[in-house]
Design an enzyme around this catalytic site. Sequence first.
Site, mmCIF file in Angstrom:
data_model
loop_
_atom_site.group_PDB
_atom_site.id
_atom_site.type_symbol
_atom_site.label_atom_id
_atom_site.label_comp_id
_atom_site.label_asym_id
_atom_site.label_seq_id
_atom_site.Cartn_x
_atom_site.Cartn_y
_atom_site.Cartn_z
ATOM 1 N N GLY A 1 4.146 -0.820 -1.095
ATOM 2 C CA GLY A 1 2.831 -0.934 -1.733
ATOM 3 C C GLY A 1 2.885 -0.672 -3.224
ATOM 4 O O GLY A 1 2.246 -1.384 -4.018
ATOM 5 N N CYS A 2 3.636 0.327 -3.626
ATOM 6 C CA CYS A 2 3.724 0.671 -5.047
ATOM 7 C C CYS A 2 4.446 -0.420 -5.831
ATOM 8 O O CYS A 2 4.102 -0.698 -6.989
ATOM 9 C CB CYS A 2 4.412 2.025 -5.222
ATOM 10 S SG CYS A 2 3.445 3.358 -4.482
#
Length: 157
Positions: free
Chosen positions: A48-49
């Site tokens: 996600g990051c």
Amino acid sequence: MTTTTKLAAAQQAPDFTLPDASGKDVSLSDYRGRRVVVYFYPKAATPGCTTEACDFRDSLDALNAAGVSVVGISPDPVEAIASFADDYSLTFPLLADDGAAVAKEWGAWGEKIVKGEVVDGILRSTAVVAPDGTIESVDYNVKADGHVAALRERLGV
């Protein structure tokens, strides 16, 4: 479990000074006179990051052309953010918030569910700071995928 106070539009953004990927100190006050997106992400190089950081990277020219800077903050050590920046060609500042003191001050820390367990940690959050240093908008618990596009739409960029 730790609870932090959320920021709100029109209040003064808390200043900070944190090291970037090269170890150089960067302060929010360095951006006075310019709009800046300050986003908090949980951990460098996680799916996600990485999605979120690459979306900011891919939108950076358009954001900069509109007078908007981007700064990413995580509790990762300098070495981890340096590797993350290098691996994904991230050209905007990533800052190391060791101990998450800045995240807590900005309300980007709290309870979340990870792998079915409730834990304390970074809440994926994004604030837009106006040129005068006040909070223009702030979003907590955002989804990595599609967040930058929605932010750009709201900013008219």
